[in-house]
Write a protein that holds these residues in place. Sequence first.
Motif, mmCIF file in Angstrom:
data_model
loop_
_atom_site.group_PDB
_atom_site.id
_atom_site.type_symbol
_atom_site.label_atom_id
_atom_site.label_comp_id
_atom_site.label_asym_id
_atom_site.label_seq_id
_atom_site.Cartn_x
_atom_site.Cartn_y
_atom_site.Cartn_z
ATOM 1 N N SER A 153 11.282 -8.308 0.791
ATOM 2 C CA SER A 153 10.718 -9.646 0.679
ATOM 3 C C SER A 153 9.440 -9.557 -0.152
ATOM 4 O O SER A 153 8.998 -8.475 -0.503
ATOM 5 C CB SER A 153 10.401 -10.171 2.089
ATOM 6 O OG SER A 153 9.864 -11.475 2.037
ATOM 7 N N SER A 154 8.851 -10.687 -0.453
ATOM 8 C CA SER A 154 7.558 -10.686 -1.143
ATOM 9 C C SER A 154 6.467 -11.025 -0.136
ATOM 10 O O SER A 154 6.726 -11.656 0.884
ATOM 11 C CB SER A 154 7.562 -11.702 -2.283
ATOM 12 O OG SER A 154 7.818 -12.995 -1.785
ATOM 13 N N TRP A 173 6.420 -7.145 -3.630
ATOM 14 C CA TRP A 173 6.746 -6.794 -2.248
ATOM 15 C C TRP A 173 5.649 -5.924 -1.630
ATOM 16 O O TRP A 173 5.602 -5.715 -0.433
ATOM 17 C CB TRP A 173 8.079 -6.035 -2.183
ATOM 18 C CG TRP A 173 8.044 -4.755 -2.974
ATOM 19 C CD1 TRP A 173 8.244 -4.608 -4.315
ATOM 20 C CD2 TRP A 173 7.740 -3.454 -2.483
ATOM 21 N NE1 TRP A 173 8.078 -3.290 -4.681
ATOM 22 C CE2 TRP A 173 7.777 -2.550 -3.572
ATOM 23 C CE3 TRP A 173 7.439 -2.949 -1.222
ATOM 24 C CZ2 TRP A 173 7.526 -1.198 -3.453
ATOM 25 C CZ3 TRP A 173 7.198 -1.591 -1.099
ATOM 26 C CH2 TRP A 173 7.247 -0.734 -2.212
ATOM 27 N N CYS A 191 4.752 -11.873 5.150
ATOM 28 C CA CYS A 191 5.858 -11.796 4.197
ATOM 29 C C CYS A 191 6.651 -13.104 4.153
ATOM 30 O O CYS A 191 6.691 -13.848 5.137
ATOM 31 C CB CYS A 191 6.794 -10.646 4.586
ATOM 32 S SG CYS A 191 5.928 -9.074 4.807
ATOM 33 N N CYS A 247 6.117 -5.461 2.247
ATOM 34 C CA CYS A 247 7.090 -6.420 2.764
ATOM 35 C C CYS A 247 8.465 -5.967 2.279
ATOM 36 O O CYS A 247 8.980 -6.473 1.280
ATOM 37 C CB CYS A 247 6.796 -7.829 2.265
ATOM 38 S SG CYS A 247 5.318 -8.558 2.977
#
Length: 123
Positions: A112-113, A66, A85, A109
């Motif tokens: 999220s990744s 992330w 992201c 992010c």
Amino acid sequence: MSGCIARNIAKFGMVAAAALGAVGATTLPTAAAPAAGDQSISAGPGASAEAVTASYRCTITADYGWRWEGNCRVYSGELRTITYCANGTSTTGLWIGARTQPWAVWGNCSGSSWTRIVFQTRG
């Protein structure tokens, strides 16, 4: 444990290489000594028409899924990072200018990744 770390570093290297390959002079985790004849790069996608070439060398040093971290030496002009992201958002870093010491750079992010990093330049 070390096998997991090695796989993650290898995975990160391939993702980062794909993400950064279209942008230009970036270096994935290696020694950060400037090479003779450093490359100059034009501004990344979405840059204004006034954007001109800047000279820099960036190294990505960590990937947490992330969040990513690295450092950039800016030789001329200015640089900022844009992190895209997986959830469709992006974060944009502040403009950093030329100096003798490297700048610490990163992108987050939250929740999220990250999927792509763009190094945008001007001047």
